[in-house]
Design an enzyme around this catalytic site. Structure first.
Site, PDB file in Angstrom:
ATOM      1  N   HIS A   1       0.478  -6.054 -15.349  1.00 33.97           N
ATOM      2  CA  HIS A   1      -0.412  -5.349 -14.350  1.00 33.97           C
ATOM      3  C   HIS A   1       0.362  -4.530 -13.118  1.00 33.97           C
ATOM      4  O   HIS A   1      -0.016  -3.286 -12.879  1.00 33.97           O
ATOM      5  CB  HIS A   1      -1.079  -6.358 -13.520  1.00 33.97           C
TER       6      HIS A   1
ATOM      7  N   HIS B   1       0.369  -0.315 -12.597  1.00 27.60           N
ATOM      8  CA  HIS B   1       0.145   0.790 -11.436  1.00 27.60           C
ATOM      9  C   HIS B   1       1.525   1.408 -10.974  1.00 27.60           C
ATOM     10  O   HIS B   1       1.172   2.543 -10.349  1.00 27.60           O
ATOM     11  CB  HIS B   1      -0.140  -0.381 -10.118  1.00 27.60           C
TER      12      HIS B   1
ATOM     13  N   HIS C   1      -8.584  -2.540 -16.622  1.00 29.93           N
ATOM     14  CA  HIS C   1      -8.939  -3.631 -15.725  1.00 29.93           C
ATOM     15  C   HIS C   1     -10.064  -4.390 -16.525  1.00 29.93           C
ATOM     16  O   HIS C   1     -10.036  -5.553 -16.361  1.00 29.93           O
ATOM     17  CB  HIS C   1      -9.283  -3.333 -14.428  1.00 29.93           C
TER      18      HIS C   1
ATOM     19  N   GLU D   1     -11.088   4.242  -7.303  1.00 33.17           N
ATOM     20  CA  GLU D   1      -9.814   3.530  -7.333  1.00 33.17           C
ATOM     21  C   GLU D   1      -9.376   3.026  -5.923  1.00 33.17           C
ATOM     22  O   GLU D   1      -8.957   1.904  -5.397  1.00 33.17           O
ATOM     23  CB  GLU D   1      -8.650   3.701  -8.440  1.00 33.17           C
TER      24      GLU D   1
ATOM     25  N   HIS E   1     -11.690   0.587  -3.943  1.00 29.67           N
ATOM     26  CA  HIS E   1     -11.315  -0.613  -4.627  1.00 29.67           C
ATOM     27  C   HIS E   1      -9.851  -1.173  -3.781  1.00 29.67           C
ATOM     28  O   HIS E   1      -9.671  -2.167  -3.665  1.00 29.67           O
ATOM     29  CB  HIS E   1     -11.060  -0.232  -5.899  1.00 29.67           C
TER      30      HIS E   1
ATOM     31  N   HIS F   1      -8.934  -5.001  -1.954  1.00 26.56           N
ATOM     32  CA  HIS F   1      -7.841  -5.648  -1.820  1.00 26.56           C
ATOM     33  C   HIS F   1      -7.255  -6.055  -0.765  1.00 26.56           C
ATOM     34  O   HIS F   1      -6.890  -7.273  -0.568  1.00 26.56           O
ATOM     35  CB  HIS F   1      -6.672  -5.063  -2.824  1.00 26.56           C
TER      36      HIS F   1
ATOM     37  N   HIS G   1     -12.758  -7.569  -8.945  1.00 25.23           N
ATOM     38  CA  HIS G   1     -12.746  -6.638 -10.199  1.00 25.23           C
ATOM     39  C   HIS G   1     -13.758  -6.743 -10.997  1.00 25.23           C
ATOM     40  O   HIS G   1     -14.334  -5.709 -11.475  1.00 25.23           O
ATOM     41  CB  HIS G   1     -11.439  -6.787 -11.075  1.00 25.23           C
TER      42      HIS G   1
END
Ligand code: CUO
Length: 840
Positions: free
Chosen positions: A374, A378, A401, A516, A532, A536, A572
């Site tokens: 992951h 990124h 995802h 995103e 998004h 987080h 997610h």
């Protein structure tokens, strides 16, 4: 005194009875000691730094010195540059000088080479927060400056000058990014993130050592040994890929701990491949003979790869966790008599969440390679970076995802849990508490979130209100419903998943960048915001939104740690729901897009050669992890208490298997076909048969590959380890002949997590297999294996279809039918029932 001294004294004509002799002996011993320290204490650091291509004639010696030093910087992230430099005897560059006051970097001619104001915006001791746009900007600024360097030596020279003034996490991120993208680093094998920053995966030294004591005592008789033996005793014909030897040996100084990596010549797996290739009567061989497949055909490559590569789902792990490719058994590099290691068995049994059923999934959420995957995704899909923006990045964000989510649900189902529930309303409490119980790079623990914490507006490193995110969500929802995105120039851009001309973008790609989100590739960052990422951030600050408790952020702040927290999947799932609203709004595929006239998939089965076809097996296995760097850095090797820490990780694994496909072609000539394979649970969590619509959100990609077929019957065998989603050994990302291969493991899914856990009594899944016409689907023919979760820099995805095709949309035939019924009339599709049994 000693024979060495006597010989030396004799050579120098010194009388052994005089005081002069004693002084001489003292000096000799001092010299010996110095040489010993230089060779032994420091050489295990040096041993581990080996360039991928030692004989690369293109790189001059200076460049190689520079690269070696850069790798050493990576592996010693918190050691000051001067200490490292003198310990490892780096060649000292003098070409750059950094002034911390003005933030200016000067070159040897006294000219300004760079201004590092942006890159130094994150303080050296600040917690690095990936989802914080300012921190990502610091990374980008530094990358921009490094890109001015014309060769590896210059990169090293700049790094040498500035490293101590840059936040270590920013520096590491930039360095790994450069290794991934610069052409002059192509031959360098980068270490895995788990080795660079082990403290992000394991608790700190104190915890490890105290657990290590217990585990050493338990090791000889306890669970793992039994687990492995039971697995293989149950199936006497199945020979383990690794010898269970290490589990039956006592551990101590000098004991090699590396299991045998080579597949035994008697292994049924190897035999299988030998048979399929060697037997002159094999239908596969006949197929090759008939078709006279070119030696460069992907079919041939496939078999060549599968034959000559030692087959081990664990091999990539070992390769990743060690850097030295010299063939030294892994453990021997640091098993020195002076420093017997501490062995720790790591079982994910530290309670981090208050909900016991969620805790049961820790083995999956905390898997090192999964976390690394992951993070790596990124890293290479850096936000706001137009020169290296990956092809279809926004769509990848959705698809990669989605696959994580799908696989998490497979795992939940295996443990009798419900599918994950979306968490999208940031005004409601988060049910799950989460205490990471390990430290960040600066030694501070990550923030812990009590159960039922309600997020609030955040005002600490960044200021953001929940209200603002709600405005962004409303605008995104409006775009999805109307099929129109408003650009920054206020133009209306239609978002549709139709076939697009070269250079154009599908709707899902545009939506992905907006959601995103990416401040450069989003069509309108100001208007659609940073939905998004800020989700987080707000969740990671939920336990201390104003910073009044001075608590660090939680793990949701970072891609390398966020997947450990159960709330990651809930957030997610919410993001995926938005994407799915868009997908559902697209026209169903027409039958002309789904059918493949003249080509039938007659039969398909999955074989792991230990039981009946379509029966697959998982079990728990162990991997040894070298934590030589990072974890035990606080005790120097000169300390008599110094002991390296060697960690054995318990992780899910499975038996490798093959897909065997019988394809009949009524075409007149050979044809390249694309084989698309997906897996999904057959039943819902409540034991009900799912309709197409219900099952649609649970299909995960297992493999997509192409193969040449000839008129008549073809038998195609494909090994599970060759899957397009997996991180492959030596995956040739650059695609140019003669290049050294680059370890691209991080981009792929961890090989040992290819299958869901299943259940002890066997859990029912379905495998969907579809053949489509490569002439329509493939952009360009390439001999590179395809990768579904990332594409090399400056290259394009080969598959022209939308990611997840054909299961990404609803079907015309209605939502009440099963997938089997929906595809009943398509001869190029087969759905196979499989059972996944977990061996305990
Ligand atoms: Cu990968 Cu939310 O994007 O974590």
């Amino acid at each position: 005194m000693c024979s060495v001294c006597n010989v030396a004294a004799l050579c120098c004509g010194i009388d052994s009875s005089k005081a002069m002799y004693k002084l001489f002996c003292f000096l000799v011993l001092l010299l010996i000691n110095f040489l010993w320290v230089s060779c032994v204490v420091f050489d295990d650091v040096e041993d581990n730094i080996t360039l991928r291509n030692a004989t690369n004639t293109d790189s001059n010696e200076k460049d190689e010195q520079g690269i070696r030093a850069l790798l050493q910087m990576l592996l010693n992230p918190y050691t000051p540059t001067k200490v490292l430099s003198s310990r490892l005897q780096w060649a000292r560059p003098t070409s750059f000088h950094f002034d911390p006051e003005t933030k200016l970097l000067w070159n040897a001619k006294g000219e300004k080479a760079a201004h590092l104001g942006g890159a130094t915006a994150v303080g050296a001791k600040d917690q690095f927060v990936w989802y914080n746009k300012d921190h990502r900007k610091a990374v980008i600024d530094l990358i921009d400056n490094f890109e001015n360097a014309t060769n590896p030596w210059e990169v090293y020279s700049m790094a040498y000058a500035i490293r101590n003034h840059i936040n270590p996490r920013v520096f590491i991120t930039v360095l790994l990014f450069l290794l991934e993208t610069r052409e002059d680093f192509e031959h360098v094998k980068a270490p895995s993130i788990a080795q660079v920053l082990p403290h992000l995966f394991f608790p700190d030294e104190g915890v490890l050592k105290s657990e290590g004591k217990d585990d050493q005592e338990q090791w000889k008789e306890r669970s793992l040994k039994r687990t492995r033996r039971q697995v293989f005793q149950q199936f006497p014909n199945f020979e383990p890929l690794f010898s269970p030897g290490p589990f039956s040996q006592p551990f101590g100084a000098g004991t090699a701990i590396m299991p045998q990596q080579q597949v035994s010549p008697f292994s049924p797996i190897r035999q299988n491949f030998q048979n399929t290739q060697v037997s002159p009567f094999s239908p596969i061989r006949q197929n090759f003979q008939n078709t006279q497949v070119s030696p460069f055909s992907p079919i041939r490559q496939n078999f060549q790869n599968t034959q000559f590569r030692p087959f081990s789902p664990l091999r990539p792990i070992f390769q990743n966790t060690q850097i030295s490719p010299q063939g030294l058994p892994f453990g021997q590099q640091f098993l020195r008599p002076r420093h017997p290691p501490v062995f720790v068995q790591w079982q994910h049994n530290i309670r981090r969440t208050d909900i016991p059923s969620e805790q049961n999934l820790a083995y999956w959420r905390e898997d090192i390679l999964f976390n690394g995957h992951h993070w790596h995704w990124h890293l290479v899909h850096q936000l706001g970076r137009p020169s290296v923006t990956r092809h279809r990045k926004g769509e990848q964000f959705y698809y990669m995802h989605r696959n994580i989510l799908v696989r998490y649900n497979w795992e939940r189902l295996s443990l009798g849990m419900d599918f994950v529930e979306a968490y999208g309303d940031l005004r409601t409490p988060i049910r799950e508490g989460y205490n990471p119980r390990f430290t960040g790079g600066t030694g501070e623990p990550w923030g812990a979130r009590p159960p039922n914490t309600r997020p609030q507006d955040v005002d600490r490193e960044l200021t953001i209100t929940i209200r603002r995110t709600e405005v962004w969500r409303r605008r995104l929802l409006h775009a999805i419903r109307t099929g129109v995105i408003i650009s920054r120039n206020r133009n209306e851009i239609a978002i549709r998943d139709v076939d697009i001309p070269p250079g154009g973008r599908r709707g899902i790609d545009i939506l992905g960048d907006a959601l995103e989100s990416d401040w450069l590739t989003s069509e309108n960052y100001k208007y659609y915001g940073d939905y998004h990422n800020f989700g987080h951030y707000i969740i990671s600050a939920a336990h201390d939104p104003k910073g009044t408790l001075n608590e660090p952020l939680g793990v949701m702040a970072e891609p390398v740690t966020s997947v450990r927290d159960p709330v990651f999947y809930r957030w997610h799932k919410h993001v995926d729901d938005l994407f799915d609203m868009y997908k559902v709004s697209q026209n169903p595929y027409e039958s002309s897009e789904l059918s493949f006239p003249g080509v039938q998939l007659v039969n398909a089965m999955l074989l792991d050669y230990t039981s009946e076809p379509n029966n697959l097996h998982t079990f728990f296995n162990t991997t040894t992890y070298n934590s030589r760097f990072g974890l035990d850095f606080r005790i120097q090797e000169s300390d008599p208490n110094y002991r390296p820490v060697v960690i054995r990780i318990l992780h899910l694994d499975h038996r490798p298997f093959n897909y065997q496909l019988q394809i009949n072609s009524q075409l007149r000539t050979w044809k390249k076909v694309v084989v698309r394979i997906f897996l999904a649970p057959k039943m819902s969590g409540h034991g009900e048969r799912m309709t197409y619509s219900e099952q649609r959100r649970h299909w995960g990609e297992m493999d997509v590959f192409d193969v040449d077929i000839v008129p008549g019957l073809n038998l195609v065998t494909r090994a599970s380890q060759e899957s397009s989603i997996l991180g492959h050994e030596g995956f040739p990302t650059r695609g140019r002949p003669g290049n050294e291969r680059f370890d691209y493991q991080g981009c792929g899914w961890p090989p040992h997590l290819l299958l869901p856990r299943g259940s002890p009594s066997g859990l029912n899944f379905q495998v969907f297999i579809m053949l489509t016409d490569a002439d329509r689907d493939i952009i360009s023919s390439s001999r590179r294996p395809r990768s579904s979760f990332c594409v090399p820099p400056r290259e394009r995805f080969q598959d022209r279809r939308p990611m997840g095709f054909p299961l990404d949309r609803e079907m015309e035939s209605g939502s009440a039918l099963s997938t089997q019924e929906v595809f009943r009339n398509y001869a190029n599709v087969r759905i196979v029932d499989v059972t996944v049994t977990h061996l305990e």
